[in-house]
Design a protein around this motif. Structure first.
Motif, PDB file in Angstrom:
ATOM      1  N   ILE A  39       0.872  -1.174   0.000  1.00 59.31           N
ATOM      2  CA  ILE A  39       0.000   0.000   0.000  1.00 59.31           C
ATOM      3  C   ILE A  39       0.909   1.224   0.000  1.00 59.31           C
ATOM      4  N   SER A  46      -2.996  -0.537  -3.358  1.00 58.08           N
ATOM      5  CA  SER A  46      -3.801   0.673  -3.161  1.00 58.08           C
ATOM      6  C   SER A  46      -2.884   1.861  -2.941  1.00 58.08           C
ATOM      7  N   TYR A  94      -6.110  -0.545   5.236  1.00 53.22           N
ATOM      8  CA  TYR A  94      -6.118  -1.210   3.926  1.00 53.22           C
ATOM      9  C   TYR A  94      -5.077  -2.318   3.859  1.00 53.22           C
ATOM     10  N   VAL A 134      -9.612  -4.037  -1.564  1.00 52.85           N
ATOM     11  CA  VAL A 134      -9.590  -2.627  -1.156  1.00 52.85           C
ATOM     12  C   VAL A 134      -9.615  -1.741  -2.399  1.00 52.85           C
TER      13      VAL A 134
END
Length: 325
Positions: free
Chosen positions: A122, A135, A285, A295
């Protein structure tokens, strides 16, 4: 007999459904109770912005049962050390990595190694040039830069000499903010961008660059500083030279000292981000991705322009002082 059989079948269906539902809920609970190990790697140690990111991450770590290691190089330009920290996380076989990348292109291979090992990545604040990131959570940096540029023009007018004090060249957030500022400035033929400098997220260097600029140039009407260290260095130089109210300064972030400069009129406006939310959502997330939960691919965090006219509204006070989620 038929009624008894029908009742038996109904009861059987209810019992089976209850058993399935109970099993599903138990599995979900077990998944949540399994502690997740996450390394959160940011750009540099210390600083109000990264401290706020940590507070949000720490809050989420408690909520989502995460064992979090929060780490960074000593300086933002030490991109090789950040890469080492990332590869160390992979060697530990963590469940996920959260990264605020100092080098947009340079971290690509490392992120793709994580993908090969099935370790979700992430990114927060600044992304990586890879589609293997699960993400990306950040300010819309281009739009934030554009907001800063438009705000400066509203103060200095459509004919002025202006400068940009940026932080690290090659960082996605730095490059996008600068591009956003320029997109706003270039709409006006009377706006002359006389200088673009990089402070490497070093407040003292930002101070030196700003002071040299103001002493060498005949007239500077406005400066946009694109992160908190650049903003504080620029503000110090402007105040020291007695140019408050003469040279207009648009700053980024909301450290306590920046707020003081805003109240004194040294800083005219601040583009305020939400680092607490970045940290919180980053951990949330990462924990979800590590548990196999889908996500959002991209999340844009809200930004606001704060000035002396709106700083004391209840809404903006909550936005500036983010002590809780």
């Amino acid at each position: 007999m038929k009624n008894k059989l029908r009742l038996f079948l109904i009861l059987l269906i209810i019992i089976s459904a209850a058993g399935f539902y109970g099993s599903y809920r138990s599995k979900g609970k077990t998944s949540l109770e399994q502690r997740i190990n996450i390394d959160f790697i940011v750009k540099m140690r210390g600083g109000q912005f990264w401290n706020s990111v940590y507070l949000g991450a720490h809050e989420a770590a408690k909520e989502f049962n995460v064992n979090m290691t929060f780490t960074a190089p000593d300086s933002e330009q030490n991109t090789e050390r950040q890469k080492e920290l990332f590869l160390d996380a992979l060697d530990k076989n963590v469940d996920a990595v959260i990264l605020a990348a100092s080098d947009y292109k340079g971290m690509k291979d490392s992120v793709e190694k994580a993908y090969e090992r099935k370790i979700p990545v992430i990114t927060v604040d600044s992304g990586v040039d890879s589609d293997k990131v699960v993400s990306s959570i950040s300010t819309d940096n281009f739009e934030a830069g554009k907001m800063a540029g438009e705000k400066l023009i509203s103060i200095v007018g459509e004919s002025a000499n202006v400068a940009i004090i940026n932080f690290v060249k090659g960082s996605e957030s730095a490059d996008k903010r600068e591009a956003g500022v320029i997109s706003a400035l270039e709409k006006y033929s009377g706006i002359n961008l006389v200088s673009r400098k990089y402070s490497n997220s070093n407040e003292k260097l930002a101070y030196t660059l700003t002071k040299e600029l103001l002493l060498k140039q005949d007239k500077i009407d406005g400066i946009i500083a694109l992160n908190n260290s650049a903003s504080l260095g620029a503000a110090q130089a402007i105040e020291e030279l007695g140019l408050a109210f003469k040279v207009k300064l648009i700053a980024f972030d909301n450290t306590p000292l920046e707020i003081q400069y805003l109240e004194k009129g040294v800083i005219n406006s601040i583009v305020v981000q939400n680092p607490f939310a970045m940290g919180y959502l980053g951990v949330k997330y990462a924990a979800m991705a590590a548990r196999g939960i889908k996500v959002d691919k991209e999340v844009n965090i809200e930004t606001k322009i704060i000035d002396s006219n709106n700083i004391y509204t209840e809404e903006n006070q909550k936005f500036i002082f983010q002590f809780s989620r």
